[in-house]
Scaffold this active site. Structure first.
Site, PDB file in Angstrom:
ATOM      1  N   GLU A 472      10.004   1.122  12.019  1.00  0.00           N
ATOM      2  CA  GLU A 472       9.937   0.716  10.615  1.00  0.00           C
ATOM      3  C   GLU A 472      10.817   1.672   9.797  1.00  0.00           C
ATOM      4  OE1 GLU A 472       6.121  -0.518   9.420  1.00  0.00           O
ATOM      5  OE2 GLU A 472       6.732  -0.964   7.378  1.00  0.00           O
ATOM      6  N   GLU A 751      -1.401   7.407   7.359  1.00  0.00           N
ATOM      7  CA  GLU A 751      -1.319   6.113   6.677  1.00  0.00           C
ATOM      8  C   GLU A 751      -2.716   5.545   6.396  1.00  0.00           C
ATOM      9  OE1 GLU A 751       0.662   3.213   9.096  1.00  0.00           O
ATOM     10  OE2 GLU A 751       1.004   1.848   7.414  1.00  0.00           O
TER      11      GLU A 751
HETATM   12  C1  RAM Z   1       3.458  -1.105   5.712  1.00  0.00           C
HETATM   13  C2  RAM Z   1       3.594   0.348   5.410  1.00  0.00           C
HETATM   14  C3  RAM Z   1       4.121   0.680   4.049  1.00  0.00           C
HETATM   15  C4  RAM Z   1       3.583  -0.230   2.993  1.00  0.00           C
HETATM   16  C5  RAM Z   1       3.741  -1.664   3.393  1.00  0.00           C
HETATM   17  C6  RAM Z   1       3.179  -2.630   2.384  1.00  0.00           C
HETATM   18  O1  RAM Z   1       4.578  -1.589   6.338  1.00  0.00           O
HETATM   19  O2  RAM Z   1       2.327   0.876   5.536  1.00  0.00           O
HETATM   20  O3  RAM Z   1       3.761   1.989   3.752  1.00  0.00           O
HETATM   21  O4  RAM Z   1       4.221   0.004   1.783  1.00  0.00           O
HETATM   22  O5  RAM Z   1       3.099  -1.894   4.615  1.00  0.00           O
END
Ligand code: RAM
Length: 907
Positions: A472, A751
């Protein structure tokens, strides 16, 4: 005589920047003064073309009566490309004293106009080398220089990533050049001073070229060739000779090409390097390149070229592994002791053809085995194959990994012993200047601060990314906007966010909507998922307003604000065009309070209604736009957006608040947003603050918030009479809380609150980053409320500082915060003993501070032994409800007074 000195001068936030294409660069300085209450009364700025002839000024402001000491715009004769301009400053303070001239500093211009690019883009001849090959390409050129060289510069860039070498040595120490921008519109080039590397006689230039963000694997969709399917390089070497003549050597069809030892290099996947395939001396003269292939010229848009805007990425620290582990599964694993981002540099002596592989991961699982699940498809694997000629040293070139643990395979004798001294972790990120420190008596909170800083380092690799490890690593707008204020405490983020905001503007759609990620690597994904590539989300797209405004507040960067103004306005107008009611954002998709714990089972979307979040953010963005219009003196817009703000607030109240003053949605985030964004007042405000506090108390002082609520929760509490509750949330050690992750051994921010659960199992493989800075946004509250280091927003850049430490609510006995502002270092520190409270403050020259001494009784306050109010530099001393308030001019102060807090609690 008092000491008065221009301490440090900067041009466009940088010391002696090489390669600017800003037509009117801005100069800022800090002042060293030992007299309290020093303000600048006047300045004089001089610019020269030669450092040896200071009689001859190129531009001289003369003495200007002004307090302005930051962002003084160069306004002299038009600047020329490829020229060094020297400058110096002197100031007068309002006591009438004059400083000496500052040390001579400089900026150097790059190429102002793309038509100055005379060289051609080149790429290996596709008939000879497969353009889609995984290998990195090597490009070389040999040339003779016959005259004495005075100075030389290289301007270079690439489609893909490049590294340069000249006469067998690397050029510069920048990594991952040319950086990641919105390549469809903007491509940075770098400037290098190679005067000392060039030789009179034969020379050779080398360029190594890899896929990088441009055409490598990007996003979890395994998409390649996002920007183009050919790597290419563009370079100009400009030489000035002693005799006054000039020469330019550029990329053209006479260059040669080859593949070399780098068999594969990818941002997500790592690198494979076969040292047996090294082309010894390929970047030196006298190398025989007869078997090399040709190149062809290539067409890429030239008007996208811009000089480097961001701090370059570099190795900023080297760390040693702390131990070698043999896991239950039998793997040999290095523990770096820190979840870091960068690469491993290794040394090895082994027979030719020995294959060593390094597999990088962030955590061990509950059995103690290295865990790769959360990396999803990112391989994060580096392989080195030895050439077998004594000690070899290697670190990958065009990739970076997010890791604390490294599984090693194939290292000689590793089953018995792994020599730790042969491995180094090289930490890589945009080389921003550190500007903040936060320290207190609670070691876990100190670890939290470290985790926030490491989260920032790991995710500020040229672009503010959500995470640095899995497939990502994208510039998620929401994450960046919630974290920016914290980020700007810890590091000088001017150039970093200037570049990123210009990318945001470039990637903004014509209808004003802002992509989820910038640079917009998800364009196709979004249109294929939703059939509409203009998809956006509140709290994410609002980066368009929040980020330039925060840069304005923290650095006084009015130019950037004005540059971004149309983008900000387009975003607000986009929102206004959504749905039926122009004062509500009640349509479309939104991430809402992403990952909040009140989400339904198996959902990422928190329980707070997404349109409540959207409308609250709409109010915030409209208000920022209104305030920006005021700053930029756009009167009409100011009137228009003032009305819009009032309308949104009225509609927010009508729609989301019940007649008896409660939020209709009973979540922590729903109660936080109206307080944080000033959408409620009077009794409604009191009720909502009370309700928010109740929600937390009833949840045994635990939060349930996600990406939207978490950054603001403690601020909303502290500002509305519930600071004690905010501190309890900070110091909470049981799940879910910030310190819970620290109890679980975190060295970066996670996260998910439950990235690792109580029983040691993982939340999921699916989306479980252990290095995600969003929840680190609590840092802003720690600086501004716990340490009390804050600003008066009406006088941005800390021209007027507010010091208001909140010393109640926890067991902490001392807190010390420092921030290097544009004006110099601000310190706010407090400590408690049974008898006394001590508050230490540093106010930089040319600023003033309002200081609140909490729980102070006027009669008992001494500053460096002298009773208030008769203290030099101090005025407007008042007894107020919170304690004593006073105004202070610049200087260092130490206030000591009786600890009424303890006295009161004993009564
Ligand atoms: C995921 C990641 C990112 C977030 C998006 C919406 O891909 O956690 O941090 O901003 O979602």
């Amino acid at each position: 005589m008092n000491h008065l000195k221009v301490k440090e001068t900067k041009c466009e936030y940088r010391k002696n920047p090489l390669g600017l294409d800003v037509p009117n660069p801005r100069i800022s300085w800090t002042i060293d003064a030992d007299r309290r209450g020093t303000l600048q009364q006047a300045y004089r700025l001089q610019v020269f073309l030669s450092k040896d002839d200071l009689e001859n000024t190129f531009w001289d402001t003369g003495k200007i009566d002004s307090e302005q000491s930051i962002h003084i715009e160069y306004n002299g004769p038009k600047l020329t490309s490829r020229t060094r301009y020297y400058y110096r400053v002197k100031i007068w303070d309002h006591f009438g004293q004059e400083s000496d001239w500052s040390e001579l500093a400089w900026w150097e211009t790059a190429l102002f106009h793309w038509s100055e690019w005379k060289a051609d883009w080149i790429t290996p001849n596709p008939n000879e080398i497969d353009p889609l090959a995984e290998q990195a390409f090597l490009l070389r050129k040999q040339f003779e220089l016959n005259k004495r060289i005075k100075s030389a510069r290289i301007y270079a860039t690439s489609a893909g990533l490049y590294e340069l070498s000249l006469n067998g040595e690397r050029v510069g120490d920048e990594l991952l050049t040319p950086g990641w921008t919105s390549y469809d519109h903007r491509l940075q080039y770098q400037t290098y001073d190679v005067t000392d590397q060039l030789l009179q006689g034969a020379n050779a230039l080398g360029i190594a070229l890899a896929d990088g963000w441009y055409k490598g694997d990007l996003t979890w969709l395994e998409k390649r060739h996002l920007y183009g399917d050919r790597r290419a390089a563009l370079l100009q070497l400009h030489i000035r000779y002693e005799d006054g003549t000039e020469e330019m050597i550029g990329t053209d069809s006479t260059w040669k090409s080859s593949t070399g030892p780098i068999l594969m290099s990818e941002i997500y996947h790592g690198e494979v390097y076969d040292a047996r395939l090294e082309k010894n001396g390929w970047d030196s003269s006298h190398y025989d390149d007869t078997d090399w292939k040709g190149v062809v010229t290539y067409t890429l848009p030239m008007d996208h070229l811009i000089a480097q805007e961001n701090w370059p990425a570099r190795v900023t620290e080297k760390i040693k592994p702390v131990s070698r582990i043999v896991t239950p599964a039998g793997d040999t694993v290095l523990d770096m002791g820190q979840n870091m981002v960068g690469r491993i540099r290794l040394k090895v002596t082994a027979p030719k053809g020995t294959r060593i592989s390094l597999h990088h991961a962030e955590v061990l699982d509950k059995e103690g085995n290295i865990y790769f699940g959360n990396l999803r498809k990112a391989k994060q694997t580096v392989e080195y194959i030895t050439k077998g000629e004594g000690e070899e040293e290697y670190a990958p070139y065009f990739t970076f990994q997010g890791f604390r643990y490294v599984k090693v395979e194939g290292y000689p004798n590793q089953e018995k012993d792994l020599p730790l001294e042969n491995f180094f972790g090289e930490v890589i990120h945009s080389d921003m200047e550190p500007t903040g420190e936060f320290e207190c008596s609670n070691q876990m909170v100190n670890q939290l601060q470290q985790n926030i800083v490491w989260g920032q380092r790991g995710n500020f690799v040229d672009v503010p990314t959500d995470c640095p490890q899995r497939d990502e690593r994208l510039g998620w707008t929401g994450d960046a906007q919630v974290f920016i204020r914290t980020a700007l405490f810890n590091y000088q983020g001017g150039p970093f966010f200037t570049k990123w905001l210009r990318d945001l503007k470039a990637d903004q759609r014509s209808n004003g909507s802002v992509p989820f990620v910038v640079p917009n690597a998800l364009k196709d994904y979004v249109s294929s998922m939703w059939g509409d590539e203009t998809y956006t989300s509140s709290a994410w797209g609002d980066a368009a307003t929040v980020c330039p405004w925060t840069l304005y507040l923290c650095y006084g960067d009015k130019r950037l604000l004005s540059e971004q103004y149309e983008s900000m306005k387009a975003w607000v107008e986009f929102i206004r065009s959504q749905g039926e009611n122009e004062f509500l954002w009640d349509a479309g998709f939104h991430f809402g309070d992403w990952l909040a714990l009140d989400a339904e089972e198996d959902s990422y979307f928190g329980a707070t209604p997404v349109h409540l979040v959207a409308t609250a953010y709409y109010a915030l963005s409209a208000r920022i736009l209104r305030d920006a219009a005021a700053v930029l003196e756009k009167e009409e817009d100011f009137a228009v957006y003032s009305k819009l703000v009032d309308g949104i607030i009225a509609n927010f109240n009508k729609t989301f608040i019940s007649a008896d003053n409660h939020m209709i949605a009973k979540t922590q985030t729903a109660n936080t947003l109206p307080l944080m964004f000033d959408l409620v007042e009077g009794d409604v405000r009191k009720q909502i603050a009370h309700d928010l506090n109740e929600l937390i108390v009833k949840n045994d002082y635990h939060l349930t918030t996600g990406f939207v609520g978490t950054p603001y929760l403690c601020i909303a509490l502290s500002e509305n009479g519930y600071h004690d509750t905010a501190v309890k949330l900070l110091l909470q050690e049981t799940y879910p809380s910030w310190l819970y992750s620290i109890k679980k051994g975190a060295t970066t921010i996670w996260e998910h609150w439950d990235g690792i659960k109580e029983d040691g199992s993982f939340w999921s493989d699916d989306m479980n980053s252990f290095n995600h800075y969003a929840y680190g946004a609590i840092g802003d509250w720690m600086y501004r409320f716990i340490a009390g280091l804050d600003m008066d927003e009406a006088k941005p850049a800390y021209k007027h500082i507010r010091i208001h430490p909140r010393i109640n609510g926890g067991e902490m006995t001392f807190v010390r915060a420092k921030h290097n502002s544009m004006y110099g270092q601000i310190v706010s520190a407090w400590s408690l003993s049974d008898e006394n409270i001590t508050i230490e403050v540093n106010v930089p020259a040319n600023t003033k501070a309002t200081i609140i001494l909490p729980f102070a009784q006027l009669k008992s306050v001494k500053e460096s032994g002298v009773l208030l109010p008769d203290v030099e530099g101090v005025s407007n001393v008042n007894q107020i409800e919170e304690g004593v308030s006073l105004e202070a001019g610049s200087g260092t102060y130490r206030f000591v007074y009786q600890n009424e807090l303890i006295l009161n609690s004993k009564k």
